[in-house]
Design a protein around this motif. Structure first.
Motif, mmCIF file in Angstrom:
data_model
loop_
_atom_site.group_PDB
_atom_site.id
_atom_site.type_symbol
_atom_site.label_atom_id
_atom_site.label_comp_id
_atom_site.label_asym_id
_atom_site.label_seq_id
_atom_site.Cartn_x
_atom_site.Cartn_y
_atom_site.Cartn_z
ATOM 1 N N GLN A 3 1.252 8.356 -9.105
ATOM 2 C CA GLN A 3 0.446 7.189 -9.993
ATOM 3 C C GLN A 3 0.689 5.749 -9.411
ATOM 4 O O GLN A 3 1.813 5.479 -8.764
ATOM 5 N N LEU A 4 -0.285 5.001 -9.389
ATOM 6 C CA LEU A 4 -0.410 3.838 -8.537
ATOM 7 C C LEU A 4 -0.554 2.858 -9.325
ATOM 8 O O LEU A 4 -1.761 2.735 -10.345
ATOM 9 N N VAL A 5 -0.137 1.500 -9.470
ATOM 10 C CA VAL A 5 -0.489 0.225 -10.155
ATOM 11 C C VAL A 5 -0.250 -0.964 -9.279
ATOM 12 O O VAL A 5 0.850 -1.203 -8.647
ATOM 13 N N GLU A 6 -1.340 -1.549 -9.428
ATOM 14 C CA GLU A 6 -1.507 -2.697 -8.649
ATOM 15 C C GLU A 6 -1.319 -3.993 -9.335
ATOM 16 O O GLU A 6 -1.395 -4.041 -10.752
ATOM 17 N N SER A 7 -0.720 -4.823 -8.719
ATOM 18 C CA SER A 7 -0.469 -6.276 -9.399
ATOM 19 C C SER A 7 -0.685 -7.366 -8.183
ATOM 20 O O SER A 7 -0.849 -6.990 -7.110
ATOM 21 N N GLY A 8 -0.899 -8.655 -8.743
ATOM 22 C CA GLY A 8 -1.007 -9.727 -7.774
ATOM 23 C C GLY A 8 -2.277 -10.611 -7.751
ATOM 24 O O GLY A 8 -2.312 -11.417 -6.968
ATOM 25 N N GLY A 9 -3.092 -9.768 -8.345
ATOM 26 C CA GLY A 9 -4.373 -10.325 -8.348
ATOM 27 C C GLY A 9 -4.526 -11.916 -9.136
ATOM 28 O O GLY A 9 -3.717 -12.128 -9.947
ATOM 29 N N GLY A 10 -5.645 -12.614 -8.992
ATOM 30 C CA GLY A 10 -5.928 -13.596 -9.747
ATOM 31 C C GLY A 10 -6.792 -14.489 -9.098
ATOM 32 O O GLY A 10 -7.556 -13.940 -8.388
ATOM 33 N N LEU A 11 -7.036 -15.794 -9.567
ATOM 34 C CA LEU A 11 -8.015 -16.727 -9.109
ATOM 35 C C LEU A 11 -7.200 -17.629 -8.228
ATOM 36 O O LEU A 11 -6.404 -18.276 -8.265
ATOM 37 N N VAL A 12 -7.854 -17.735 -7.066
ATOM 38 C CA VAL A 12 -7.485 -18.767 -5.859
ATOM 39 C C VAL A 12 -8.637 -19.510 -5.301
ATOM 40 O O VAL A 12 -9.635 -18.985 -5.439
ATOM 41 N N GLN A 13 -8.343 -20.679 -4.797
ATOM 42 C CA GLN A 13 -9.404 -21.580 -4.128
ATOM 43 C C GLN A 13 -9.651 -20.957 -2.646
ATOM 44 O O GLN A 13 -8.496 -20.508 -2.105
#
Length: 124
Positions: A3-13
């Motif tokens: 099982q794989l869980v991604e994290s760390g995404g978001g909004l950036v300039q």
């Protein structure tokens, strides 16, 4: 089973940085190559980077070469994607994938297990 869980995404300039993480469960994860794919709206899923199970070989798509760095820590069952100098065209959902290809796959067919994805949005 992995099982794989991604994290760390978001909004950036534009010009900014993000670090994505892919946390895996399953004792066999350290024996799989791992890839980071991305999919923008209306486009096919494409590979951004891949790494062999040992971490000694890496692959980068031309569009991210020199800006993204993939790495892994098998002791922590985690793969990372450091993204620098981000551009608006990097906006996409980013997926982590694991598979048996050696040293790594460069298409979706080379991967068996997939995470749910994390959104990365780069504003101009």
């Amino acid at each position: 089973q992995v099982q794989l869980v991604e994290s760390g995404g978001g909004l950036v300039q534009a010009g900014g940085s993000l670090r994505l993480s892919c946390a895996a469960s399953g004792r066999t994860f350290s024996t799989y190559s791992t890839g980071w794919f991305r999919q923008a709206p209306g486009k096919e899923r494409e590979i951004a980077a891949a790494i062999s199970w040992r971490g000694d070989r890496t692959y980068y798509a031309d569009s991210v070469k020199g800006r993204f760095t993939i790495s892994r820590d098998n002791a922590k069952n985690t793969v990372y994607l450091q993204m620098n100098s981000l551009k608006p065209e990097d906006t996409a959902v980013y997926y982590c994938a694991a598979g048996p290809s050696y040293p790594y796959g460069t298409t979706t067919r080379g991967y068996t297990y997939w995470g749910q994805g994390t959104q990365v949005t780069v504003s101009s």
